[in-house]
Scaffold this motif. Structure first.
Motif: not given
Length: 232
Positions: A27-33, A46-50, A57-70, A142-144
């Motif tokens: 769900a996070l990947l789809d929302a971020a896409d 990240m907050e809007d994506i979550a 937002a805490a759950t989102a950062y738990n899965h993807f520590p940064t927007k770069h990783a996402l 986490i490096d893209p």
């Protein structure tokens, strides 16, 4: 191996928890896409994506520590088929000229087809490179540039072609692949009016001008041996 790739445990409760994590991650990947496509790299938070994924937002950062990783995880599936093809081309001793033509053609088509995502990925790569002030570290999860190693398939083919003598030994494979990929990403973003066919021709001309200049010398009156090399 990422969490989403882990085999589900046998315990029903653990399996249910893993399934929930997988669904949240998807769900996070789809929302971020969607966010990167509609808002761009700078304005996708990240907050809007979550929120769009229905999690905190805490759950989102738990899965993807940064927007770069996402964005790296989103772009990764786009790159992996190119890597698989390069490995097959090397294993079957295919002509590296043909293999590289197909690689650049496929890369060009991808960057134009996913222009908005490419723009976000390119922005993330530039920002992260400045942040770490150096080349990609394979241990940095986490490096893209590590998550979606766009230059690697072309680098692999060039290294093989230089090793067999099919391609000139200079410049190095890492230099040429980086140059070609950077050009591909930039042109797809900055030249929306340009056709992918023309971009592909330009990239191949630059690359083989360095690695097989005789292809250009023997190209005939118009000097354009790579015209219409974009794969269907």
């Amino acid at each position: 191996m990422s969490a989403i790739d882990q085999p589900h445990p046998r315990d029903p409760r653990a399996r249910a928890a893993q399934t929930k994590r997988d669904r949240t991650r998807r769900a996070l990947l789809d929302a971020a896409d969607a966010a990167f496509a509609s808002h761009g790299w700078a304005n996708a938070r990240m907050e809007d994506i979550a929120a769009a994924a229905g999690v905190s937002a805490a759950t989102a950062y738990n899965h993807f520590p940064t927007k770069h990783a996402l964005v790296g995880h989103i772009f990764r599936p786009v790159v992996l088929p190119l890597l698989t093809q390069a490995e097959q081309d090397v294993a079957t001793a295919r002509s590296m000229v043909d293999a590289l033509c197909d690689q650049v053609s496929s890369l060009t088509r991808i960057t134009f087809r996913f222009r908005s995502l490419t723009a976000s990925f390119w922005s993330a790569v530039q920002e992260y490179t400045i942040r770490v002030a150096g080349p990609a570290d394979p241990a940095d999860e986490i490096d893209p540039r590590i998550l979606a190693p766009v230059p690697v398939p072309i680098q692999m083919l060039i290294e093989h072609g230089q090793g067999t003598g099919e391609l000139r030994p200079f410049p190095s494979a890492i230099e040429v692949s980086g140059l070609i990929v950077n050009m591909a990403l930039i042109r797809s973003v900055n030249r929306p009016q340009e056709s992918p066919e023309f971009t592909c021709e330009m990239l191949l001309t630059v690359m083989f001008g360095m690695l097989r200049p005789e292809l250009l010398v023997d190209a005939g009156d118009d000097g354009r041996p790579f015209r219409n090399r974009l794969r269907p």
